[in-house]
Write a protein that holds these residues in place. Structure first.
Motif, PDB file in Angstrom:
ATOM      1  N   ASN A  99       8.582 -14.775 -58.281  1.00  0.00           N
ATOM      2  CA  ASN A  99       9.825 -15.147 -58.942  1.00  0.00           C
ATOM      3  C   ASN A  99      10.542 -13.911 -59.490  1.00  0.00           C
ATOM      4  O   ASN A  99      11.441 -14.026 -60.318  1.00  0.00           O
ATOM      5  CB  ASN A  99       9.519 -16.135 -60.081  1.00  0.00           C
ATOM      6  N   SER A 100      10.134 -12.743 -59.037  1.00  0.00           N
ATOM      7  CA  SER A 100      10.706 -11.495 -59.551  1.00  0.00           C
ATOM      8  C   SER A 100      12.096 -11.245 -58.975  1.00  0.00           C
ATOM      9  O   SER A 100      12.457 -11.738 -57.906  1.00  0.00           O
ATOM     10  CB  SER A 100       9.797 -10.302 -59.211  1.00  0.00           C
ATOM     11  N   HIS A 101      12.863 -10.456 -59.701  1.00  0.00           N
ATOM     12  CA  HIS A 101      14.230 -10.135 -59.303  1.00  0.00           C
ATOM     13  C   HIS A 101      14.255  -9.432 -57.937  1.00  0.00           C
ATOM     14  O   HIS A 101      15.056  -9.792 -57.073  1.00  0.00           O
ATOM     15  CB  HIS A 101      14.880  -9.249 -60.367  1.00  0.00           C
ATOM     16  N   ILE A 102      13.407  -8.450 -57.749  1.00  0.00           N
ATOM     17  CA  ILE A 102      13.402  -7.715 -56.473  1.00  0.00           C
ATOM     18  C   ILE A 102      13.104  -8.664 -55.317  1.00  0.00           C
ATOM     19  O   ILE A 102      13.760  -8.608 -54.277  1.00  0.00           O
ATOM     20  CB  ILE A 102      12.404  -6.540 -56.498  1.00  0.00           C
ATOM     21  N   HIS A 103      12.133  -9.549 -55.502  1.00  0.00           N
ATOM     22  CA  HIS A 103      11.771 -10.461 -54.412  1.00  0.00           C
ATOM     23  C   HIS A 103      12.873 -11.491 -54.145  1.00  0.00           C
ATOM     24  O   HIS A 103      13.241 -11.720 -52.993  1.00  0.00           O
ATOM     25  CB  HIS A 103      10.449 -11.176 -54.717  1.00  0.00           C
ATOM     26  N   ILE A 104      13.414 -12.091 -55.188  1.00  0.00           N
ATOM     27  CA  ILE A 104      14.406 -13.157 -55.009  1.00  0.00           C
ATOM     28  C   ILE A 104      15.766 -12.610 -54.565  1.00  0.00           C
ATOM     29  O   ILE A 104      16.390 -13.159 -53.665  1.00  0.00           O
ATOM     30  CB  ILE A 104      14.585 -13.964 -56.320  1.00  0.00           C
ATOM     31  N   TYR A 105      16.218 -11.505 -55.172  1.00  0.00           N
ATOM     32  CA  TYR A 105      17.592 -11.061 -54.964  1.00  0.00           C
ATOM     33  C   TYR A 105      17.766  -9.751 -54.189  1.00  0.00           C
ATOM     34  O   TYR A 105      18.877  -9.441 -53.779  1.00  0.00           O
ATOM     35  CB  TYR A 105      18.290 -10.906 -56.325  1.00  0.00           C
ATOM     36  N   GLU A 106      16.705  -8.954 -54.036  1.00  0.00           N
ATOM     37  CA  GLU A 106      16.881  -7.622 -53.460  1.00  0.00           C
ATOM     38  C   GLU A 106      15.951  -7.329 -52.284  1.00  0.00           C
ATOM     39  O   GLU A 106      15.863  -6.193 -51.840  1.00  0.00           O
ATOM     40  CB  GLU A 106      16.673  -6.566 -54.558  1.00  0.00           C
ATOM     41  N   ASN A 107      15.287  -8.327 -51.784  1.00  0.00           N
ATOM     42  CA  ASN A 107      14.311  -8.138 -50.721  1.00  0.00           C
ATOM     43  C   ASN A 107      14.928  -7.555 -49.449  1.00  0.00           C
ATOM     44  O   ASN A 107      14.292  -6.778 -48.738  1.00  0.00           O
ATOM     45  CB  ASN A 107      13.641  -9.476 -50.403  1.00  0.00           C
ATOM     46  N   GLY A 108      16.161  -7.917 -49.155  1.00  0.00           N
ATOM     47  CA  GLY A 108      16.817  -7.418 -47.954  1.00  0.00           C
ATOM     48  C   GLY A 108      16.939  -5.912 -47.940  1.00  0.00           C
ATOM     49  O   GLY A 108      16.764  -5.280 -46.896  1.00  0.00           O
ATOM     50  N   GLY A 109      17.241  -5.311 -49.087  1.00  0.00           N
ATOM     51  CA  GLY A 109      17.400  -3.859 -49.152  1.00  0.00           C
ATOM     52  C   GLY A 109      16.098  -3.124 -48.891  1.00  0.00           C
ATOM     53  O   GLY A 109      16.057  -2.187 -48.103  1.00  0.00           O
ATOM     54  N   ILE A 117       3.006  -1.599 -56.884  1.00  0.00           N
ATOM     55  CA  ILE A 117       3.004  -2.881 -57.590  1.00  0.00           C
ATOM     56  C   ILE A 117       4.183  -2.834 -58.555  1.00  0.00           C
ATOM     57  O   ILE A 117       4.286  -1.910 -59.367  1.00  0.00           O
ATOM     58  CB  ILE A 117       1.695  -3.104 -58.372  1.00  0.00           C
ATOM     59  N   CYS A 118       5.098  -3.792 -58.449  1.00  0.00           N
ATOM     60  CA  CYS A 118       6.261  -3.838 -59.334  1.00  0.00           C
ATOM     61  C   CYS A 118       6.060  -4.913 -60.395  1.00  0.00           C
ATOM     62  O   CYS A 118       5.814  -6.077 -60.068  1.00  0.00           O
ATOM     63  CB  CYS A 118       7.531  -4.151 -58.544  1.00  0.00           C
ATOM     64  N   LEU A 119       6.169  -4.510 -61.652  1.00  0.00           N
ATOM     65  CA  LEU A 119       6.089  -5.423 -62.788  1.00  0.00           C
ATOM     66  C   LEU A 119       7.414  -5.360 -63.524  1.00  0.00           C
ATOM     67  O   LEU A 119       7.916  -4.264 -63.794  1.00  0.00           O
ATOM     68  CB  LEU A 119       4.951  -5.015 -63.730  1.00  0.00           C
ATOM     69  N   GLU A 120       7.982  -6.503 -63.856  1.00  0.00           N
ATOM     70  CA  GLU A 120       9.253  -6.522 -64.570  1.00  0.00           C
ATOM     71  C   GLU A 120       9.009  -6.531 -66.071  1.00  0.00           C
ATOM     72  O   GLU A 120       8.203  -7.304 -66.556  1.00  0.00           O
ATOM     73  CB  GLU A 120      10.060  -7.752 -64.167  1.00  0.00           C
ATOM     74  N   ASN A 121       9.722  -5.660 -66.791  1.00  0.00           N
ATOM     75  CA  ASN A 121       9.571  -5.654 -68.248  1.00  0.00           C
ATOM     76  C   ASN A 121      10.488  -6.679 -68.915  1.00  0.00           C
ATOM     77  O   ASN A 121      10.254  -7.088 -70.030  1.00  0.00           O
ATOM     78  CB  ASN A 121       9.763  -4.257 -68.832  1.00  0.00           C
ATOM     79  N   THR A 122      11.559  -7.072 -68.246  1.00  0.00           N
ATOM     80  CA  THR A 122      12.321  -8.252 -68.653  1.00  0.00           C
ATOM     81  C   THR A 122      12.384  -9.120 -67.418  1.00  0.00           C
ATOM     82  O   THR A 122      12.609  -8.627 -66.318  1.00  0.00           O
ATOM     83  CB  THR A 122      13.758  -7.897 -69.104  1.00  0.00           C
ATOM     84  N   HIS A 123      12.146 -10.374 -67.561  1.00  0.00           N
ATOM     85  CA  HIS A 123      12.044 -11.252 -66.405  1.00  0.00           C
ATOM     86  C   HIS A 123      13.145 -12.289 -66.476  1.00  0.00           C
ATOM     87  O   HIS A 123      13.007 -13.314 -67.126  1.00  0.00           O
ATOM     88  CB  HIS A 123      10.654 -11.899 -66.370  1.00  0.00           C
ATOM     89  N   GLY A 124      14.269 -11.990 -65.824  1.00  0.00           N
ATOM     90  CA  GLY A 124      15.440 -12.834 -65.903  1.00  0.00           C
ATOM     91  C   GLY A 124      15.228 -14.262 -65.460  1.00  0.00           C
ATOM     92  O   GLY A 124      15.730 -15.192 -66.075  1.00  0.00           O
ATOM     93  N   LYS A 125      14.478 -14.476 -64.378  1.00  0.00           N
ATOM     94  CA  LYS A 125      14.231 -15.843 -63.928  1.00  0.00           C
ATOM     95  C   LYS A 125      13.421 -16.610 -64.970  1.00  0.00           C
ATOM     96  O   LYS A 125      13.706 -17.771 -65.238  1.00  0.00           O
ATOM     97  CB  LYS A 125      13.515 -15.854 -62.585  1.00  0.00           C
ATOM     98  N   ALA A 126      12.419 -15.984 -65.549  1.00  0.00           N
ATOM     99  CA  ALA A 126      11.618 -16.666 -66.571  1.00  0.00           C
ATOM    100  C   ALA A 126      12.465 -16.901 -67.814  1.00  0.00           C
ATOM    101  O   ALA A 126      12.395 -17.962 -68.421  1.00  0.00           O
ATOM    102  CB  ALA A 126      10.370 -15.854 -66.916  1.00  0.00           C
TER     103      ALA A 126
END
Length: 156
Positions: A86-96, A140-149
């Protein structure tokens, strides 16, 4: 009672204040591509100092910052990055990351608060013996603020 709301969903929802607009209009500028922009140079130097790093790089968006960071660590096509599902990179930036870097995402389920179980992260790391058959885990990417959550918790 708190009346000010801080919206951490995205860098694109932030609206500059009048003071910020005035500072931007008055900023001394030049060609940043050629390394001649004094404002960008001062900003990068200050960020490097604050973070205790040798140098820093200004990028105009969080998306670009995430892309640059993933590509810096996954510098071999066919690399793998472990991300929250549910991370930002996976949901919104995976194409890049996949199109520009040839980076394969491997997801681990996010907990409702945006964190990930350390045991699931460790289990997702590819063993180097399988490098001929599978992507090599390099990041390994960890989000320090998790917008979806955050957004989901606000909506509940």
């Amino acid at each position: 009672m708190v009346t000010k709301v801080v919206d951490l969903r995205s860098d694109t929802v932030t609206k500059p204040s009048e003071a910020m607009r005035a500072a931007m209009a008055a900023a001394e500028v030049d060609d940043d591509v050629l390394g001649a922009d004094p404002t960008a140079q001062r900003f990068e130097a200050e960020m490097a100092r604050i973070m205790g790093k040798e140098a820093a790089l200004f990028v105009p968006s969080g998306t670009m910052g995430n892309l640059v960071s993933v590509l810096a660590h996954c510098d071999t096509r066919g690399s793998e990055v472990i991300l929250g599902d549910n991370s930002h990179i996976h949901i919104y930036e995976n194409g890049g990351i996949s199109t520009l870097g040839g980076v394969h995402p491997r997801t681990v389920p996010n907990n409702p608060d945006g964190t990930m179980d350390i045991h699931k992260i460790v289990a997702a790391i590819r063993h180097p013996d399988g490098a001929m058959y599978y992507p090599t885990t390099r990041l390994i990417c960890l989000e320090n603020t998790h917008g979806k959550a955050l957004a989901e918790s606000v909506c509940l």
